[in-house]
Structures are given as structure tokens and as C-alpha cells.
Design a protein around this motif. Structure first.
Motif, PDB file in Angstrom:
ATOM      1  N   ASP A  80       0.868  -1.395  -0.018  1.00 18.62           N
ATOM      2  CA  ASP A  80       0.081  -0.024  -0.036  1.00 18.62           C
ATOM      3  C   ASP A  80       0.723   1.282  -0.007  1.00 18.62           C
ATOM      4  O   ASP A  80       0.462   2.380  -0.497  1.00 18.62           O
ATOM      5  N   GLY A  81       2.139   1.176   0.589  1.00 13.94           N
ATOM      6  CA  GLY A  81       3.088   2.389   0.618  1.00 13.94           C
ATOM      7  C   GLY A  81       3.538   2.840   1.741  1.00 13.94           C
ATOM      8  O   GLY A  81       3.129   2.091   2.859  1.00 13.94           O
ATOM      9  N   LYS A  82       3.958   4.287   1.953  1.00 15.46           N
ATOM     10  CA  LYS A  82       4.458   4.601   3.163  1.00 15.46           C
ATOM     11  C   LYS A  82       4.159   6.259   3.101  1.00 15.46           C
ATOM     12  O   LYS A  82       3.816   6.710   1.893  1.00 15.46           O
ATOM     13  N   ILE A  83       4.284   6.820   4.375  1.00 16.84           N
ATOM     14  CA  ILE A  83       4.145   8.259   4.481  1.00 16.84           C
ATOM     15  C   ILE A  83       5.096   8.626   5.330  1.00 16.84           C
ATOM     16  O   ILE A  83       5.385   7.879   6.553  1.00 16.84           O
ATOM     17  N   PHE A  84       5.920   9.759   4.773  1.00 15.38           N
ATOM     18  CA  PHE A  84       6.980  10.326   5.590  1.00 15.38           C
ATOM     19  C   PHE A  84       6.636  11.766   5.967  1.00 15.38           C
ATOM     20  O   PHE A  84       6.173  12.264   5.166  1.00 15.38           O
ATOM     21  N   VAL A  85       7.039  12.105   6.989  1.00 14.00           N
ATOM     22  CA  VAL A  85       6.670  13.537   7.433  1.00 14.00           C
ATOM     23  C   VAL A  85       8.068  14.296   7.858  1.00 14.00           C
ATOM     24  O   VAL A  85       8.768  13.583   8.835  1.00 14.00           O
ATOM     25  N   ILE A  86       8.348  15.228   7.246  1.00 12.95           N
ATOM     26  CA  ILE A  86       9.565  15.871   7.236  1.00 12.95           C
ATOM     27  C   ILE A  86       9.479  17.368   7.572  1.00 12.95           C
ATOM     28  O   ILE A  86       8.749  18.107   6.929  1.00 12.95           O
ATOM     29  N   PRO A  87      10.134  17.921   8.574  1.00  7.38           N
ATOM     30  CA  PRO A  87       9.994  19.303   9.197  1.00  7.38           C
ATOM     31  C   PRO A  87      10.361  20.244   7.756  1.00  7.38           C
ATOM     32  O   PRO A  87      11.434  19.988   7.166  1.00  7.38           O
ATOM     33  N   VAL A  88       9.877  21.261   7.671  1.00  2.78           N
ATOM     34  CA  VAL A  88      10.470  22.489   6.499  1.00  2.78           C
ATOM     35  C   VAL A  88      10.542  23.668   7.322  1.00  2.78           C
ATOM     36  O   VAL A  88       9.739  24.008   8.082  1.00  2.78           O
ATOM     37  N   GLU A  89      11.671  24.213   7.157  1.00  2.97           N
ATOM     38  CA  GLU A  89      12.256  25.467   7.868  1.00  2.97           C
ATOM     39  C   GLU A  89      11.549  26.848   7.163  1.00  2.97           C
ATOM     40  O   GLU A  89      11.085  27.622   8.005  1.00  2.97           O
ATOM     41  N   ASP A  90      11.150  26.693   6.005  1.00  7.54           N
ATOM     42  CA  ASP A  90      10.537  27.770   5.376  1.00  7.54           C
ATOM     43  C   ASP A  90      10.023  27.660   4.035  1.00  7.54           C
ATOM     44  O   ASP A  90      10.492  26.718   3.413  1.00  7.54           O
ATOM     45  N   ALA A  91       9.185  28.580   3.677  1.00  8.06           N
ATOM     46  CA  ALA A  91       8.525  28.339   2.035  1.00  8.06           C
ATOM     47  C   ALA A  91       8.639  29.906   1.735  1.00  8.06           C
ATOM     48  O   ALA A  91       8.101  30.705   2.335  1.00  8.06           O
ATOM     49  N   ILE A  92       8.960  29.849   0.411  1.00 10.06           N
ATOM     50  CA  ILE A  92       8.644  31.589   0.033  1.00 10.06           C
ATOM     51  C   ILE A  92       7.997  31.228  -1.371  1.00 10.06           C
ATOM     52  O   ILE A  92       8.215  30.639  -2.384  1.00 10.06           O
ATOM     53  N   ARG A  93       6.945  32.025  -1.621  1.00  5.24           N
ATOM     54  CA  ARG A  93       6.387  32.167  -3.016  1.00  5.24           C
ATOM     55  C   ARG A  93       7.097  32.784  -3.775  1.00  5.24           C
ATOM     56  O   ARG A  93       7.363  34.214  -3.485  1.00  5.24           O
ATOM     57  N   ILE A  94       7.766  32.558  -4.715  1.00  6.75           N
ATOM     58  CA  ILE A  94       8.786  33.443  -5.955  1.00  6.75           C
ATOM     59  C   ILE A  94       7.953  34.649  -6.250  1.00  6.75           C
ATOM     60  O   ILE A  94       8.493  35.683  -6.365  1.00  6.75           O
ATOM     61  N   ARG A  95       6.756  34.444  -6.822  1.00  9.13           N
ATOM     62  CA  ARG A  95       6.143  35.493  -7.491  1.00  9.13           C
ATOM     63  C   ARG A  95       5.693  36.540  -6.573  1.00  9.13           C
ATOM     64  O   ARG A  95       5.887  37.885  -7.187  1.00  9.13           O
ATOM     65  N   THR A  96       5.531  36.367  -5.256  1.00  3.47           N
ATOM     66  CA  THR A  96       4.960  37.589  -4.472  1.00  3.47           C
ATOM     67  C   THR A  96       5.832  37.845  -3.135  1.00  3.47           C
ATOM     68  O   THR A  96       5.856  38.976  -2.708  1.00  3.47           O
ATOM     69  N   GLY A  97       6.920  36.717  -2.902  1.00  2.14           N
ATOM     70  CA  GLY A  97       7.808  37.063  -1.834  1.00  2.14           C
ATOM     71  C   GLY A  97       7.053  36.686  -0.528  1.00  2.14           C
ATOM     72  O   GLY A  97       7.843  36.750   0.540  1.00  2.14           O
ATOM     73  N   GLU A  98       5.789  36.164  -0.496  1.00  6.07           N
ATOM     74  CA  GLU A  98       5.339  35.899   0.610  1.00  6.07           C
ATOM     75  C   GLU A  98       5.953  34.632   1.268  1.00  6.07           C
ATOM     76  O   GLU A  98       6.764  33.555   0.579  1.00  6.07           O
ATOM     77  N   LYS A  99       6.112  34.532   2.540  1.00  3.46           N
ATOM     78  CA  LYS A  99       6.814  33.356   3.334  1.00  3.46           C
ATOM     79  C   LYS A  99       6.140  32.887   4.389  1.00  3.46           C
ATOM     80  O   LYS A  99       5.013  33.154   4.632  1.00  3.46           O
ATOM     81  N   GLY A 100       6.547  31.671   4.672  1.00  2.00           N
ATOM     82  CA  GLY A 100       6.069  30.739   5.815  1.00  2.00           C
ATOM     83  C   GLY A 100       4.540  30.280   5.498  1.00  2.00           C
ATOM     84  O   GLY A 100       4.317  30.048   3.917  1.00  2.00           O
TER      85      GLY A 100
END
Length: 105
Positions: A80-100
């Protein structure tokens, strides 16, 4: 934020994708992969076709996303598969510069 990576059977992908959309989780990355787990009945070096889904979600949405994937990809049989959960430090939307969290969905 967390990155949820799920490796599932290819024939479950559309059902999982549509169920995620129903809970408002539309952004995702998916691609075909090959791999194997510890299930029996497959020669030790043969790889099976699967789909890998990657989704970065807000911390409060992690359990909901995991539940949707499990409900829509579980057959109860090996592979059936596996699920992995990994911490993400940040995200940035390139188009607008929005973060988190604002950059997610």
C-alpha cells in the motif's frame, strides 16, 4: 510547516488527489517512481511502479492530510505504501515574496 511525502500505488493516485482537493489541499507535486518495501512475493531486486506525492502543509493540517491519504490508498494488502513527515524550515512564494504559511495555499 511539514513536508508530507507519500509513496502509493499508481492506481490510487487520482482518488488521493481528489480527496486532498476536497479538504482544500490542492498544491502538490507528484511523479512516478520505482521501489520496493519488505513485502513478500517480489524477487529481492525487482522494483515496483509507484507514485510519489509531496505536499508542504501547515503543522495543523498534517494529521488531516495523512488521514486522507491513508483512507484513500489503503487496501489492507502489502504494498500500500509509506508516508514520511519531514520538518520544513521555510517556504517562499517566488511570485509575491510571501513567506511561511502564507506561501503554501
Amino acid at each position: 510547516m511539514k513536508k508530507v511525502e507519500a509513496i502509493i500505488r499508481g492506481n490510487d493516485f487520482d482518488r488521493v488527489k481528489n480527496a486532498l482537493k476536497q479538504i482544500g489541499v490542492v498544491p502538490l507535486t507528484a511523479y512516478p517512481v520505482q521501489g520496493r518495501g519488505v513485502q513478500g512475493g517480489v524477487p529481492p531486486y525487482d522494483l515496483l511502479p509507484k507514485m510519489k506525492i509531496e505536499i508542504v502543509v501547515k503543522d495543523e493540517d498534517v494529521e488531516k492530510v495523512i488521514g486522507v491519504i491513508i483512507r484513500n490508498a489503503r487496501s489492507g494488502t502489502p504494498g500500500d505504501g509509506k508516508i514520511f513527515v519531514i520538518p520544513v524550515e521555510d517556504a517562499i512564494r517566488i511570485r509575491t515574496g510571501e513567506k511561511g504559511n502564507e506561501a503554501l495555499y
